[in-house]
Design a protein around this motif. Structure first.
Motif, PDB file in Angstrom:
ATOM      1  N   SER A  77      78.501  43.202 -20.384  1.00 49.15           N
ATOM      2  CA  SER A  77      78.021  42.537 -19.036  1.00 49.15           C
ATOM      3  C   SER A  77      76.581  42.617 -18.723  1.00 49.15           C
ATOM      4  N   PRO A 102      83.677  37.451  -9.746  1.00 50.37           N
ATOM      5  CA  PRO A 102      83.085  38.634  -9.041  1.00 50.37           C
ATOM      6  C   PRO A 102      81.451  38.283  -9.265  1.00 50.37           C
ATOM      7  N   ILE A 103      80.880  38.869  -8.024  1.00 48.23           N
ATOM      8  CA  ILE A 103      79.267  38.853  -8.194  1.00 48.23           C
ATOM      9  C   ILE A 103      78.845  40.085  -9.132  1.00 48.23           C
ATOM     10  N   TRP A 104      77.950  39.272 -10.100  1.00 48.26           N
ATOM     11  CA  TRP A 104      77.477  40.132 -11.093  1.00 48.26           C
ATOM     12  C   TRP A 104      75.900  40.088 -10.844  1.00 48.26           C
ATOM     13  N   TRP A 105      75.079  41.128 -10.520  1.00 45.98           N
ATOM     14  CA  TRP A 105      73.789  41.174 -10.414  1.00 45.98           C
ATOM     15  C   TRP A 105      73.389  40.115  -9.456  1.00 45.98           C
ATOM     16  N   TYR A 106      74.117  40.023  -8.310  1.00 49.52           N
ATOM     17  CA  TYR A 106      73.870  38.964  -7.350  1.00 49.52           C
ATOM     18  C   TYR A 106      74.361  37.418  -7.736  1.00 49.52           C
ATOM     19  N   THR A 117      84.055  37.907  -5.119  1.00 48.30           N
ATOM     20  CA  THR A 117      84.289  39.320  -4.554  1.00 48.30           C
ATOM     21  C   THR A 117      83.023  39.995  -5.061  1.00 48.30           C
ATOM     22  N   SER A 118      82.779  41.139  -4.113  1.00 45.65           N
ATOM     23  CA  SER A 118      81.282  41.863  -4.614  1.00 45.65           C
ATOM     24  C   SER A 118      81.415  43.461  -4.174  1.00 45.65           C
ATOM     25  N   GLY A 119      80.631  44.228  -4.574  1.00 49.23           N
ATOM     26  CA  GLY A 119      80.805  45.527  -3.761  1.00 49.23           C
ATOM     27  C   GLY A 119      79.926  45.729  -2.666  1.00 49.23           C
ATOM     28  N   GLY A 120      79.571  44.327  -1.989  1.00 50.88           N
ATOM     29  CA  GLY A 120      78.929  44.399  -0.753  1.00 50.88           C
ATOM     30  C   GLY A 120      77.611  43.084  -0.547  1.00 50.88           C
ATOM     31  N   SER A 121      77.420  42.901  -1.956  1.00 49.11           N
ATOM     32  CA  SER A 121      76.330  41.601  -1.879  1.00 49.11           C
ATOM     33  C   SER A 121      76.998  40.384  -1.149  1.00 49.11           C
TER      34      SER A 121
END
Ligand code: FMN
Length: 107
Positions: A7, A38-42, A67-71
């Motif tokens: 990634s 999934p969001i990866w680096w925004y 989905t994201s960790g919060g972004s």
């Protein structure tokens, strides 16, 4: 966080286009496409860009969800439109802690 991870290598190179496995999709069957990732680096993972650049989405309605960790999904929405300007993009939806199937039925 491992700089040598797949990634990290992909996301550090905007031109990375990981190959998609499996048979090609017959887009003629679809007018509206729900595009989830999934969001990866925004933004969206590069393999989503591979998908967007592999087909002619002219006139297709595209609805992104993530989905994201919060972004938020906003930067990804902008990036998707840049990679696939011919589609008709609808507002995207962040589906953290949400029932995706239930949301899809509201569209
Ligand atoms: C390479 C990588 C980059 C990520 N970047 C972000 C980010 O910028 N913002 C965020 O909120 N979450 C980020 N995440 C977290 C993922 O969005 C989250 O793990 C994912 O949406 C949940 O799906 P999963 O269970 O398939 O990982 C990142 C995850 C990975 C692996």
């Amino acid at each position: 966080m491992n700089r040598k991870s797949r990634s990290s290598v992909e996301m550090n190179d905007p031109n990375s286009r990981p190959a998609i496995g499996g048979p090609a999709v017959d887009l003629a069957e679809y007018d509206t496409i729900l595009l989830g990732f999934p969001i990866w680096w925004y933004v969206e993972p590069r393999i989503v860009d591979t998908f967007l650049e592999s087909y002619d989405f002219t006139g297709k309605t595209m609805i992104p969800f993530a989905t994201s960790g919060g972004s938020g999904i906003e930067k990804a929405e902008h990036s998707l439109q840049t990679h696939c300007p011919k589609a008709v993009w609808k507002k995207g939806k962040l589906l953290n802690h949400t029932d995706a199937a239930k949301w899809a039925k509201t569209l």
